[in-house]
Scaffold this motif. Structure first.
Motif, PDB file in Angstrom:
ATOM      1  N   VAL A 177       0.825  -1.212   0.000  1.00 14.65           N
ATOM      2  CA  VAL A 177       0.000   0.000   0.000  1.00 14.65           C
ATOM      3  C   VAL A 177       0.860   1.264   0.000  1.00 14.65           C
ATOM      4  O   VAL A 177       0.599   2.208  -0.746  1.00 14.65           O
ATOM      5  CB  VAL A 177      -0.960  -0.010   1.216  1.00 14.65           C
ATOM      6  CG1 VAL A 177      -1.692   1.316   1.340  1.00 14.65           C
ATOM      7  CG2 VAL A 177      -1.951  -1.164   1.093  1.00 14.65           C
ATOM      8  N   ASP A 178       1.919   1.276   0.822  1.00 16.12           N
ATOM      9  CA  ASP A 178       2.704   2.519   0.931  1.00 16.12           C
ATOM     10  C   ASP A 178       3.441   2.837  -0.366  1.00 16.12           C
ATOM     11  O   ASP A 178       3.543   3.998  -0.762  1.00 16.12           O
ATOM     12  CB  ASP A 178       3.674   2.436   2.118  1.00 16.12           C
ATOM     13  CG  ASP A 178       2.910   2.586   3.429  1.00 16.12           C
ATOM     14  OD1 ASP A 178       1.823   3.210   3.408  1.00 16.12           O
ATOM     15  OD2 ASP A 178       3.371   2.071   4.460  1.00 16.12           O
ATOM     16  N   LYS A 179       3.947   1.789  -1.022  1.00 16.60           N
ATOM     17  CA  LYS A 179       4.628   2.020  -2.301  1.00 16.60           C
ATOM     18  C   LYS A 179       3.625   2.556  -3.329  1.00 16.60           C
ATOM     19  O   LYS A 179       3.915   3.468  -4.100  1.00 16.60           O
ATOM     20  CB  LYS A 179       5.240   0.707  -2.786  1.00 16.60           C
ATOM     21  CG  LYS A 179       6.538   0.913  -3.531  1.00 16.60           C
ATOM     22  CD  LYS A 179       7.173  -0.399  -3.880  1.00 16.60           C
ATOM     23  CE  LYS A 179       8.663  -0.327  -3.592  1.00 16.60           C
ATOM     24  NZ  LYS A 179       9.387  -1.497  -4.083  1.00 16.60           N
TER      25      LYS A 179
ATOM     26  N   MET B 125      -5.762  -2.958  -6.403  1.00 16.64           N
ATOM     27  CA  MET B 125      -4.992  -3.662  -5.376  1.00 16.64           C
ATOM     28  C   MET B 125      -5.458  -5.122  -5.330  1.00 16.64           C
ATOM     29  O   MET B 125      -6.503  -5.472  -5.880  1.00 16.64           O
ATOM     30  CB  MET B 125      -5.188  -2.998  -4.008  1.00 16.64           C
ATOM     31  CG  MET B 125      -4.756  -1.543  -3.925  1.00 16.64           C
ATOM     32  SD  MET B 125      -2.991  -1.256  -4.262  1.00 16.64           S
ATOM     33  CE  MET B 125      -2.187  -2.092  -2.879  1.00 16.64           C
ATOM     34  N   GLY B 126      -4.675  -5.965  -4.615  1.00 15.51           N
ATOM     35  CA  GLY B 126      -4.983  -7.397  -4.599  1.00 15.51           C
ATOM     36  C   GLY B 126      -6.159  -7.777  -3.716  1.00 15.51           C
ATOM     37  O   GLY B 126      -6.768  -8.821  -3.918  1.00 15.51           O
ATOM     38  N   SER B 127      -6.465  -6.947  -2.707  1.00 12.72           N
ATOM     39  CA  SER B 127      -7.538  -7.317  -1.784  1.00 12.72           C
ATOM     40  C   SER B 127      -8.365  -6.090  -1.411  1.00 12.72           C
ATOM     41  O   SER B 127      -7.909  -4.944  -1.552  1.00 12.72           O
ATOM     42  CB  SER B 127      -6.948  -7.913  -0.497  1.00 12.72           C
ATOM     43  OG  SER B 127      -6.213  -6.908   0.178  1.00 12.72           O
ATOM     44  N   GLU B 128      -9.551  -6.361  -0.879  1.00 10.35           N
ATOM     45  CA  GLU B 128     -10.455  -5.292  -0.439  1.00 10.35           C
ATOM     46  C   GLU B 128      -9.785  -4.467   0.672  1.00 10.35           C
ATOM     47  O   GLU B 128      -9.848  -3.234   0.677  1.00 10.35           O
ATOM     48  CB  GLU B 128     -11.754  -5.923   0.080  1.00 10.35           C
ATOM     49  CG  GLU B 128     -12.817  -4.915   0.395  1.00 10.35           C
ATOM     50  CD  GLU B 128     -14.179  -5.576   0.649  1.00 10.35           C
ATOM     51  OE1 GLU B 128     -14.247  -6.815   0.741  1.00 10.35           O
ATOM     52  OE2 GLU B 128     -15.168  -4.822   0.753  1.00 10.35           O
TER      53      GLU B 128
ATOM     54  N   ALA C  80      -8.951  -0.545   0.609  1.00  6.30           N
ATOM     55  CA  ALA C  80      -9.525   0.367   1.611  1.00  6.30           C
ATOM     56  C   ALA C  80      -8.416   1.168   2.294  1.00  6.30           C
ATOM     57  O   ALA C  80      -8.536   2.383   2.497  1.00  6.30           O
ATOM     58  CB  ALA C  80     -10.315  -0.440   2.647  1.00  6.30           C
ATOM     59  N   SER C  81      -7.320   0.492   2.597  1.00  5.60           N
ATOM     60  CA  SER C  81      -6.201   1.159   3.264  1.00  5.60           C
ATOM     61  C   SER C  81      -5.599   2.235   2.346  1.00  5.60           C
ATOM     62  O   SER C  81      -5.294   3.345   2.792  1.00  5.60           O
ATOM     63  CB  SER C  81      -5.172   0.088   3.647  1.00  5.60           C
ATOM     64  OG  SER C  81      -3.968   0.673   3.987  1.00  5.60           O
ATOM     65  N   LEU C  82      -5.468   1.912   1.063  1.00  4.53           N
ATOM     66  CA  LEU C  82      -4.915   2.893   0.117  1.00  4.53           C
ATOM     67  C   LEU C  82      -5.840   4.109   0.003  1.00  4.53           C
ATOM     68  O   LEU C  82      -5.385   5.264   0.038  1.00  4.53           O
ATOM     69  CB  LEU C  82      -4.705   2.249  -1.269  1.00  4.53           C
ATOM     70  CG  LEU C  82      -4.214   3.204  -2.358  1.00  4.53           C
ATOM     71  CD1 LEU C  82      -2.811   3.721  -2.031  1.00  4.53           C
ATOM     72  CD2 LEU C  82      -4.215   2.536  -3.732  1.00  4.53           C
TER      73      LEU C  82
ATOM     74  N   ASN D 251      -9.761   6.300  -8.799  1.00  6.16           N
ATOM     75  CA  ASN D 251     -10.691   5.186  -8.654  1.00  6.16           C
ATOM     76  C   ASN D 251      -9.916   3.959  -8.163  1.00  6.16           C
ATOM     77  O   ASN D 251      -9.142   3.376  -8.924  1.00  6.16           O
ATOM     78  CB  ASN D 251     -11.337   4.950 -10.034  1.00  6.16           C
ATOM     79  CG  ASN D 251     -12.191   3.708 -10.068  1.00  6.16           C
ATOM     80  OD1 ASN D 251     -12.730   3.286  -9.038  1.00  6.16           O
ATOM     81  ND2 ASN D 251     -12.320   3.109 -11.241  1.00  6.16           N
ATOM     82  N   VAL D 252     -10.100   3.578  -6.893  1.00  6.91           N
ATOM     83  CA  VAL D 252      -9.342   2.454  -6.330  1.00  6.91           C
ATOM     84  C   VAL D 252     -10.237   1.209  -6.271  1.00  6.91           C
ATOM     85  O   VAL D 252     -11.296   1.233  -5.650  1.00  6.91           O
ATOM     86  CB  VAL D 252      -8.828   2.784  -4.907  1.00  6.91           C
ATOM     87  CG1 VAL D 252      -8.014   1.612  -4.351  1.00  6.91           C
ATOM     88  CG2 VAL D 252      -7.990   4.052  -4.918  1.00  6.91           C
ATOM     89  N   GLN D 253      -9.786   0.146  -6.930  1.00  8.37           N
ATOM     90  CA  GLN D 253     -10.559  -1.099  -6.938  1.00  8.37           C
ATOM     91  C   GLN D 253      -9.674  -2.252  -6.466  1.00  8.37           C
ATOM     92  O   GLN D 253      -8.482  -2.055  -6.203  1.00  8.37           O
ATOM     93  CB  GLN D 253     -11.051  -1.400  -8.360  1.00  8.37           C
ATOM     94  CG  GLN D 253     -11.976  -0.335  -8.936  1.00  8.37           C
ATOM     95  CD  GLN D 253     -12.087  -0.520 -10.443  1.00  8.37           C
ATOM     96  OE1 GLN D 253     -11.241  -0.037 -11.187  1.00  8.37           O
ATOM     97  NE2 GLN D 253     -13.109  -1.238 -10.877  1.00  8.37           N
ATOM     98  N   PHE D 254     -10.227  -3.454  -6.446  1.00  6.22           N
ATOM     99  CA  PHE D 254      -9.403  -4.614  -6.100  1.00  6.22           C
ATOM    100  C   PHE D 254      -9.879  -5.836  -6.882  1.00  6.22           C
ATOM    101  O   PHE D 254     -11.011  -5.866  -7.403  1.00  6.22           O
ATOM    102  CB  PHE D 254      -9.445  -4.896  -4.582  1.00  6.22           C
ATOM    103  CG  PHE D 254     -10.810  -5.310  -4.099  1.00  6.22           C
ATOM    104  CD1 PHE D 254     -11.748  -4.353  -3.732  1.00  6.22           C
ATOM    105  CD2 PHE D 254     -11.161  -6.660  -4.021  1.00  6.22           C
ATOM    106  CE1 PHE D 254     -13.016  -4.735  -3.300  1.00  6.22           C
ATOM    107  CE2 PHE D 254     -12.416  -7.045  -3.585  1.00  6.22           C
ATOM    108  CZ  PHE D 254     -13.354  -6.074  -3.231  1.00  6.22           C
TER     109      PHE D 254
END
Ligand code: NAD
Ligand code: MG
Length: 420
Positions: free
Chosen positions: A58-60, A75-78, A82-84, A97-100
């Motif tokens: 997430v931080d990268k 991202m790989g997981s929900e 959410a954290s991102l 738009n952040v999805q997983f």
């Protein structure tokens, strides 16, 4: 000559036309992904980042979002998504738009707003999104060799049907590509190398960190020793593959498909310095080699800007201080995984798919400290033997076999772990 009053045709007409590309990077937080962003950052007038993906870091990804302002991130997981999102909001960024998940990966790969997809996810997890980019007819920069190894003809058929432009990122295949006649560069998977006077593809490999280590001590190798490649700085999975030379085996299969050659036309040559990145041998005795310092930014820049050439931030070779060029035959007693892969290449798709799946499980287990370095071969050999006769006619067959081979390999890993 233009003696009839016509102007001579300019051979430098590319000068004023800077090609612009809208880019999706699958696996942007990995070694290839970061090198790709490094090139993009050097040429903001040419490349716009539309979408990025990462599994869990997430931080990268947050840092990449702040620097490149993509429209979409997967991202790989929900949980990771959410954290991102939370961290982006804390930085005042709410328009990404952040999805997983896998469907979202396929969606960013085939997005109409993207023309270029860097396929840099590691392992067969990259298959479906890479194939989605291929089917959508994108310029696909292929780093994820496992997707081609696991699906071979199916992948190449999809390239032919969609008209996708396949550009190899693997340094060896990129080198071979550069040494081909230009006409053949435009039709990966359909090349007619013999018709162009080509007799052989010479695939070079450094031999990895254990080229001179006593073979009987290889069972005691640690993950960190295996990942300490003498010439290249890469992700941990491909680093272990380089130490076993399974990487060269996967590349052998990759070369067969990319350049439409038979296994007999590919020869592996050990070249410890990694200065020559591979060669093409012509019938008239010519051998064309592509050389350079071992830095993945060269093939990445080549493919990103193809057919133009752009600065990659790579130091040119210093011939007067370059180490000697050495070449050796492969010792298969030291590298049994390479022999296994070359044989799988002739045995067919099921052997290759099972080998790749078994290897992914075995390498992960070795990195986790569960099995020995030399156990990787045991898992791989059993996986090929078990599934060599399966039928693989479509992508569903590939996914099914990949799953079964992983399950089988995991059971062998459990047995080996018990014995250790
Ligand atoms: P890496 O481990 O450094 O990075 C892998 C990337 O894939 C990361 O962004 C990670 O978040 C993502 N990822 C991992 N598992 C995932 C999953 N299950 N689903 C979705 N995303 C996932 O790997 P790398 O060294 O950059 O290699 C990437 C690919 O490029 C591999 O196929 C490798 O064989 C190939 N390649 C790498 C190099 C190199 O120099 N690193 C050279 C040639 C080819
Ligand atoms: Mg390579």
């Amino acid at each position: 000559m233009a003696g009839n009053g016509e102007k001579p045709v300019s051979l430098t007409s590319r000068k004023n036309s800077v090609q612009q590309h809208q880019v999706c990077i699958l696996g942007s937080t990995g070694s290839i992904g970061e090198n790709t962003l490094n090139i993009i950052q050097r040429h903001p007038e040419r490349f716009t980042v539309i979408s990025l993906s990462a599994h869990s870091r997430v931080d990268k990804m947050l840092a990449q979002c702040l620097a490149f302002k993509p429209q979409h991130v997967v991202m790989g997981s929900e949980q990771a998504a959410a954290s991102l999102k939370e961290k982006l909001t804390a930085h005042g960024v709410t328009n990404i738009n952040v999805q997983f998940g896998n469907q979202a990966l396929c969606d960013i790969a085939k997005d109409d707003n993207v023309d270029t997809v860097m396929a840099a996810i590691v392992g067969s997890s990259g298959l479906l999104p890479t194939l989605a980019a291929v089917k959508a007819g994108k310029r696909v920069l292929l780093a994820n060799k496992e997707s081609l190894v696991t699906s071979g003809q199916i992948f190449i058929d999809a390239v032919k049907t969609s008209g996708a432009k396949l550009l190899p990122i693997d340094s060896e295949h990129n080198a071979i590509f550069q040494c081909l006649p230009e006409f053949e560069q435009h039709r990966p998977g359909e090349c007619e190398l013999a018709d162009n006077g080509i007799s052989k593809i010479l695939l070079t490999g450094s031999g990895g960190p254990f080229r001179t280590r006593a073979v009987e001590t290889l069972s005691a190798v640690t993950p960190d020793e295996a990942c300490a490649h003498p010439n290249w700085d890469m992700g941990r999975k491909i680093s272990v593959d380089s130490a076993t030379m399974m990487n060269k085996g996967l590349e052998f299969i990759e070369a067969k498909w990319l350049f439409n050659v038979q296994p007999e036309q590919i020869q592996v040559v050990l070249h410890p310095q990694s200065t020559i990145h591979s060669m093409v041998q012509y019938k008239d005795g010519s051998v064309l080699a592509q050389m350079g310092n071992p830095d993945m930014r060269t093939p990445i820049a080549h493919a990103l800007a193809y057919p133009e050439r752009i600065d990659a931030g790579v130091e040119p070779l210093d011939f007067f201080n370059t180490k000697a060029f050495e070449f050796e035959q492969v010792d298969y007693a030291r590298y049994p995984n390479l022999k296994l892969a070359i044989e799988a290449c002739s045995k067919g798709q099921a052997a290759c798919t099972a080998l790749n799946a078994g290897n992914e499980i075995a390498v992960a287990a070795f990195l986790a400290g569960d099995i020995k370095f030399t156990d990787i071969y045991k898992v791989n050999e059993s996986s090929v033997d078990k599934f060599v006769s399966e039928r693989v006619d479509c992508i569903d067959d590939v996914m099914t076999l990949d799953g079964k081979a992983r399950e089988f390999a995991s059971a062998i890993v459990a047995e080996l772990k018990e014995q250790n």
